[in-house]
Design a protein around this motif. Structure first.
Motif, PDB file in Angstrom:
ATOM      1  N   LEU A 138       0.829  -1.213   0.000  1.00 37.79           N
ATOM      2  CA  LEU A 138       0.000   0.000   0.000  1.00 37.79           C
ATOM      3  C   LEU A 138       0.860   1.259   0.000  1.00 37.79           C
ATOM      4  O   LEU A 138       0.613   2.198  -0.752  1.00 37.79           O
ATOM      5  N   GLY A 139       1.861   1.275   0.876  1.00 32.48           N
ATOM      6  CA  GLY A 139       2.747   2.435   0.949  1.00 32.48           C
ATOM      7  C   GLY A 139       3.510   2.644  -0.338  1.00 32.48           C
ATOM      8  O   GLY A 139       3.637   3.773  -0.829  1.00 32.48           O
ATOM      9  N   GLY A 140       4.017   1.557  -0.923  1.00 29.50           N
ATOM     10  CA  GLY A 140       4.731   1.652  -2.192  1.00 29.50           C
ATOM     11  C   GLY A 140       3.836   2.148  -3.311  1.00 29.50           C
ATOM     12  O   GLY A 140       4.246   2.973  -4.134  1.00 29.50           O
ATOM     13  N   LYS A 141       2.597   1.678  -3.335  1.00 28.25           N
ATOM     14  CA  LYS A 141       1.624   2.129  -4.344  1.00 28.25           C
ATOM     15  C   LYS A 141       1.365   3.625  -4.191  1.00 28.25           C
ATOM     16  O   LYS A 141       1.336   4.363  -5.177  1.00 28.25           O
ATOM     17  N   MET A 142       1.212   4.083  -2.961  1.00 25.78           N
ATOM     18  CA  MET A 142       0.968   5.507  -2.734  1.00 25.78           C
ATOM     19  C   MET A 142       2.175   6.342  -3.158  1.00 25.78           C
ATOM     20  O   MET A 142       2.017   7.401  -3.753  1.00 25.78           O
ATOM     21  N   LEU A 143       3.377   5.867  -2.840  1.00 21.94           N
ATOM     22  CA  LEU A 143       4.586   6.581  -3.271  1.00 21.94           C
ATOM     23  C   LEU A 143       4.663   6.641  -4.793  1.00 21.94           C
ATOM     24  O   LEU A 143       4.939   7.696  -5.370  1.00 21.94           O
TER      25      LEU A 143
ATOM     26  N   SER B  21       2.212   9.071  -6.165  1.00 17.89           N
ATOM     27  CA  SER B  21       2.550  10.465  -5.890  1.00 17.89           C
ATOM     28  C   SER B  21       3.479  11.032  -6.963  1.00 17.89           C
ATOM     29  O   SER B  21       3.464  12.227  -7.231  1.00 17.89           O
ATOM     30  N   PHE B  22       4.266  10.174  -7.582  1.00 17.19           N
ATOM     31  CA  PHE B  22       5.158  10.626  -8.644  1.00 17.19           C
ATOM     32  C   PHE B  22       4.472  10.616 -10.013  1.00 17.19           C
ATOM     33  O   PHE B  22       4.971  11.205 -10.959  1.00 17.19           O
ATOM     34  N   GLN B  23       3.313   9.941 -10.103  1.00 22.85           N
ATOM     35  CA  GLN B  23       2.597   9.850 -11.366  1.00 22.85           C
ATOM     36  C   GLN B  23       1.577  10.966 -11.554  1.00 22.85           C
ATOM     37  O   GLN B  23       1.231  11.290 -12.663  1.00 22.85           O
ATOM     38  N   THR B  24       1.078  11.521 -10.447  1.00 22.02           N
ATOM     39  CA  THR B  24       0.033  12.543 -10.565  1.00 22.02           C
ATOM     40  C   THR B  24       0.615  13.834 -11.098  1.00 22.02           C
ATOM     41  O   THR B  24       1.744  14.201 -10.820  1.00 22.02           O
ATOM     42  N   GLU B  25      -0.186  14.513 -11.876  1.00 21.12           N
ATOM     43  CA  GLU B  25       0.223  15.802 -12.410  1.00 21.12           C
ATOM     44  C   GLU B  25      -0.105  16.878 -11.392  1.00 21.12           C
ATOM     45  O   GLU B  25      -0.910  16.693 -10.505  1.00 21.12           O
ATOM     46  N   GLU B  26       0.530  18.021 -11.525  1.00 23.05           N
ATOM     47  CA  GLU B  26       0.271  19.136 -10.623  1.00 23.05           C
ATOM     48  C   GLU B  26      -1.196  19.558 -10.661  1.00 23.05           C
ATOM     49  O   GLU B  26      -1.776  19.920  -9.676  1.00 23.05           O
ATOM     50  N   ASN B  27      -1.791  19.536 -11.825  1.00 20.61           N
ATOM     51  CA  ASN B  27      -3.188  19.916 -11.959  1.00 20.61           C
ATOM     52  C   ASN B  27      -4.020  18.642 -11.904  1.00 20.61           C
ATOM     53  O   ASN B  27      -3.864  17.761 -12.728  1.00 20.61           O
ATOM     54  N   CYS B  28      -4.934  18.542 -10.944  1.00 21.64           N
ATOM     55  CA  CYS B  28      -5.703  17.306 -10.798  1.00 21.64           C
ATOM     56  C   CYS B  28      -6.860  17.231 -11.782  1.00 21.64           C
ATOM     57  O   CYS B  28      -7.645  16.299 -11.730  1.00 21.64           O
ATOM     58  N   GLY B  29      -6.983  18.182 -12.680  1.00 25.92           N
ATOM     59  CA  GLY B  29      -7.983  18.113 -13.733  1.00 25.92           C
ATOM     60  C   GLY B  29      -9.367  18.543 -13.310  1.00 25.92           C
ATOM     61  O   GLY B  29     -10.341  18.240 -13.981  1.00 25.92           O
ATOM     62  N   CYS B  30      -9.478  19.207 -12.182  1.00 25.95           N
ATOM     63  CA  CYS B  30     -10.786  19.621 -11.697  1.00 25.95           C
ATOM     64  C   CYS B  30     -11.228  20.904 -12.375  1.00 25.95           C
ATOM     65  O   CYS B  30     -10.437  21.810 -12.567  1.00 25.95           O
TER      66      CYS B  30
ATOM     67  N   PHE C 145      -5.270  27.154  -1.760  1.00 26.25           N
ATOM     68  CA  PHE C 145      -3.895  27.058  -2.241  1.00 26.25           C
ATOM     69  C   PHE C 145      -3.682  26.227  -3.494  1.00 26.25           C
ATOM     70  O   PHE C 145      -2.584  26.189  -4.025  1.00 26.25           O
ATOM     71  N   GLY C 146      -4.672  25.491  -3.927  1.00 23.99           N
ATOM     72  CA  GLY C 146      -4.499  24.701  -5.132  1.00 23.99           C
ATOM     73  C   GLY C 146      -3.957  23.319  -4.863  1.00 23.99           C
ATOM     74  O   GLY C 146      -4.001  22.814  -3.749  1.00 23.99           O
ATOM     75  N   SER C 147      -3.420  22.693  -5.882  1.00 25.94           N
ATOM     76  CA  SER C 147      -3.081  21.265  -5.832  1.00 25.94           C
ATOM     77  C   SER C 147      -1.645  20.958  -5.410  1.00 25.94           C
ATOM     78  O   SER C 147      -1.234  19.807  -5.493  1.00 25.94           O
ATOM     79  N   ILE C 148      -0.890  21.922  -4.913  1.00 26.67           N
ATOM     80  CA  ILE C 148       0.521  21.646  -4.592  1.00 26.67           C
ATOM     81  C   ILE C 148       0.688  20.638  -3.461  1.00 26.67           C
ATOM     82  O   ILE C 148       1.692  19.943  -3.394  1.00 26.67           O
ATOM     83  N   PHE C 149      -0.308  20.517  -2.568  1.00 24.72           N
ATOM     84  CA  PHE C 149      -0.180  19.605  -1.428  1.00 24.72           C
ATOM     85  C   PHE C 149      -0.585  18.180  -1.760  1.00 24.72           C
ATOM     86  O   PHE C 149      -0.277  17.263  -1.015  1.00 24.72           O
ATOM     87  N   GLN C 150      -1.289  17.973  -2.857  1.00 29.94           N
ATOM     88  CA  GLN C 150      -1.798  16.654  -3.205  1.00 29.94           C
ATOM     89  C   GLN C 150      -0.670  15.624  -3.314  1.00 29.94           C
ATOM     90  O   GLN C 150      -0.725  14.556  -2.729  1.00 29.94           O
ATOM     91  N   LYS C 151       0.369  15.948  -4.044  1.00 31.13           N
ATOM     92  CA  LYS C 151       1.491  15.036  -4.275  1.00 31.13           C
ATOM     93  C   LYS C 151       2.210  14.707  -2.970  1.00 31.13           C
ATOM     94  O   LYS C 151       2.516  13.558  -2.682  1.00 31.13           O
TER      95      LYS C 151
END
Length: 191
Positions: A80-85, A88-97, A159-165
């Motif tokens: 689970l932790g590895g999947k989340m890590l 986190s590197f695959q998501t783009e800065e903009n979450c597309g919302c 603040f936007g999506s900077i904290f998501q990653k």
């Protein structure tokens, strides 16, 4: 398991809900406390329910796997932790919302709540295999996720999506470390 470790587990498990909460906040034209509370109730409630369900299901079989239960807990948490890590590197800065007015789509919330709480199900399984009582972890995970989700909507709006990653990264690392702790607590490495 100490309350501090349980609290860290709650923080780790709530990272996915936090990331989705940030995206939900980012999509708002105008902030609504009611909207943030509904998001938090969905995510916190589902995290608690899924943790308990995982524990209840695994408790039926934990006696069969007693000699390797700590390895099962470690492997599940590490995956689970590895999947989340990785995510986190695959998501783009903009979450597309897209920006929109406050609107709750119950079907969407149900699906998001289930999707973000699958890891809580696995954590419940891990807790059962580690022989840990479930009441305090379930409540702690539910409350932690509720609070993080509520704050995530606010942070996303402001603040936007900077904290998501970074939320997903931190959650992944925490889950891996807790898995390592369970493994070490049940092996001969730590006396």
């Amino acid at each position: 398991m100490s309350f501090g470790a349980i609290l860290l587990l709650g923080v780790g498990v709530s990272a996915d809900a936090f990331a989705v909460g940030v995206c939900k906040g980012l999509s708002l034209k105008k902030f609504s406390t009611k909207f943030a509370l509904i998001i938090a109730l969905f995510f916190g409630g589902f995290q608690a329910i899924m943790t308990f369900l995982g524990w209840a299901l695994a408790s039926q079989f934990s006696h069969i796997l007693e000699s390797i239960d700590h390895w099962v807990a470690f492997i599940l948490l590490a995956i689970l932790g590895g999947k989340m890590l990785y995510e986190s590197f695959q998501t783009e800065e903009n979450c597309g919302c897209q920006k929109h007015d406050v609107k709750i789509d119950l079907r969407e919330m149900l699906m998001l709540s289930i999707a973000t709480s699958i890891d809580a199900l696995a954590v419940g399984i891990s807790l059962a295999f580690a022989g840990i009582a479930i009441f305090i972890p379930t409540i702690t995970i539910g409350i932690t996720t509720f609070l993080f989700s509520f704050l995530a909507v606010i942070i996303g709006f402001k603040f936007g999506s900077i904290f998501q990653k970074y939320a997903e990264m931190a959650g992944g690392i925490i889950l891996i470390l807790i898995g390592v702790k369970i493994l070490l607590d049940h092996t001969v490495f730590i006396a």
